[in-house]
Enzyme design. Structure first.
Site, PDB file in Angstrom:
ATOM      1  N   HIS A  17       0.838  -1.206   0.000  1.00  0.00           N
ATOM      2  CA  HIS A  17       0.000   0.000   0.000  1.00  0.00           C
ATOM      3  C   HIS A  17       0.870   1.252   0.000  1.00  0.00           C
ATOM      4  O   HIS A  17       0.605   2.204  -0.744  1.00  0.00           O
ATOM      5  CB  HIS A  17      -0.899   0.046   1.240  1.00  0.00           C
ATOM      6  CG  HIS A  17      -1.930  -1.017   1.300  1.00  0.00           C
ATOM      7  ND1 HIS A  17      -2.108  -1.816   2.407  1.00  0.00           N
ATOM      8  CD2 HIS A  17      -2.866  -1.420   0.404  1.00  0.00           C
ATOM      9  CE1 HIS A  17      -3.104  -2.654   2.194  1.00  0.00           C
ATOM     10  NE2 HIS A  17      -3.581  -2.442   0.966  1.00  0.00           N
ATOM     11  N   LYS A  41     -18.300  -6.188   6.272  1.00  0.00           N
ATOM     12  CA  LYS A  41     -17.085  -6.908   6.656  1.00  0.00           C
ATOM     13  C   LYS A  41     -16.804  -6.696   8.139  1.00  0.00           C
ATOM     14  O   LYS A  41     -17.308  -5.775   8.757  1.00  0.00           O
ATOM     15  CB  LYS A  41     -15.891  -6.414   5.830  1.00  0.00           C
ATOM     16  CG  LYS A  41     -15.954  -6.855   4.392  1.00  0.00           C
ATOM     17  CD  LYS A  41     -14.651  -6.542   3.691  1.00  0.00           C
ATOM     18  CE  LYS A  41     -14.663  -7.083   2.269  1.00  0.00           C
ATOM     19  NZ  LYS A  41     -13.382  -6.847   1.608  1.00  0.00           N
ATOM     20  N   ARG A  90      -1.782  -6.712  -8.521  1.00  0.00           N
ATOM     21  CA  ARG A  90      -0.689  -7.601  -8.120  1.00  0.00           C
ATOM     22  C   ARG A  90      -0.471  -8.708  -9.138  1.00  0.00           C
ATOM     23  O   ARG A  90       0.645  -9.132  -9.367  1.00  0.00           O
ATOM     24  CB  ARG A  90      -0.992  -8.240  -6.761  1.00  0.00           C
ATOM     25  CG  ARG A  90      -0.939  -7.282  -5.610  1.00  0.00           C
ATOM     26  CD  ARG A  90      -1.372  -7.958  -4.363  1.00  0.00           C
ATOM     27  NE  ARG A  90      -2.781  -8.347  -4.527  1.00  0.00           N
ATOM     28  CZ  ARG A  90      -3.646  -8.492  -3.559  1.00  0.00           C
ATOM     29  NH1 ARG A  90      -3.270  -8.319  -2.322  1.00  0.00           N
ATOM     30  NH2 ARG A  90      -4.889  -8.817  -3.788  1.00  0.00           N
ATOM     31  N   SER A 128      -3.098  -7.630   2.793  1.00  0.00           N
ATOM     32  CA  SER A 128      -3.451  -7.475   4.210  1.00  0.00           C
ATOM     33  C   SER A 128      -3.864  -8.812   4.807  1.00  0.00           C
ATOM     34  O   SER A 128      -3.604  -9.084   5.981  1.00  0.00           O
ATOM     35  CB  SER A 128      -4.586  -6.453   4.365  1.00  0.00           C
ATOM     36  OG  SER A 128      -4.145  -5.170   4.006  1.00  0.00           O
TER      37      SER A 128
END
Length: 175
Positions: A17, A41, A90, A128
């Site tokens: 990040h 969440k 990614r 994460s």
């Protein structure tokens, strides 16, 4: 002024990040790092804690502002007058999902574009979720997050364990 938004949950913030924030800040006049408050969440850190961590690690970047939002990203981008959404990729698996979001956002508001930045190779594996998995078992997360955040992450898992332990009596059954 070119204002961009870099949204995410940042639960917790990682070196990946930080890399994206630093690189993005170089290409826009103002970068708004927006922490998603997603009630669906169950994040490890509160929105306030995530904003605080981001403020701490980006204080050296004068054109970076940390905020939070809930609801649709495209609505928030319009609200803060951001013409660019920055998303990190990614792997190829990220691309399909991110492309769908970008195209949907473009249909909703043709004035907002999405820019994809590929993650630096040294962080291509990092998420994460990986940080949380390793930290939950007390593993070494020094390669994943800044040193000043490590203790907060370990402490949060200690709190989670203490809450879990408090729910069980000596026999291992729930109270």
């Amino acid at each position: 002024m070119k204002r961009a938004i870099y949204p995410g949950s940042f639960d917790p913030v990682t070196f990946g990040h930080i890399d994206m924030i630093e690189r993005s800040a170089k290409i826009v006049d103002e970068l708004v790092v927006a922490v998603l408050n997603n009630s669906a969440k169950n994040p490890l850190f509160s929105v306030k804690e995530r904003v605080s961590m981001l403020e701490e690690i980006t204080k050296h970047l004068p054109n970076v502002k940390i905020t939070f939002f809930d609801g649709l990203l495209i609505d928030y981008a319009r609200k803060i007058d951001a013409a660019i959404i920055i998303r990190g990729l990614r792997a190829i698996t990220d691309f399909e999902y991110e492309l769908q979001l970008a195209q949907t956002n473009r249909i909703v508001d043709s004035q907002v574009d999405t820019i994809f930045l590929t993650t630096s190779l040294e962080y291509a594996y990092l998420s994460s979720t990986i940080v949380k998995e390793v930290a939950s078992y007390g593993g070494d997360i020094s390669h994943f997050v800044p040193e000043q955040l490590m203790e907060r992450i370990y402490q949060k898992y200690a709190e989670v364990r203490n809450r879990t332990d408090a729910k069980h009596d000596c026999n291992g059954s729930e109270q």
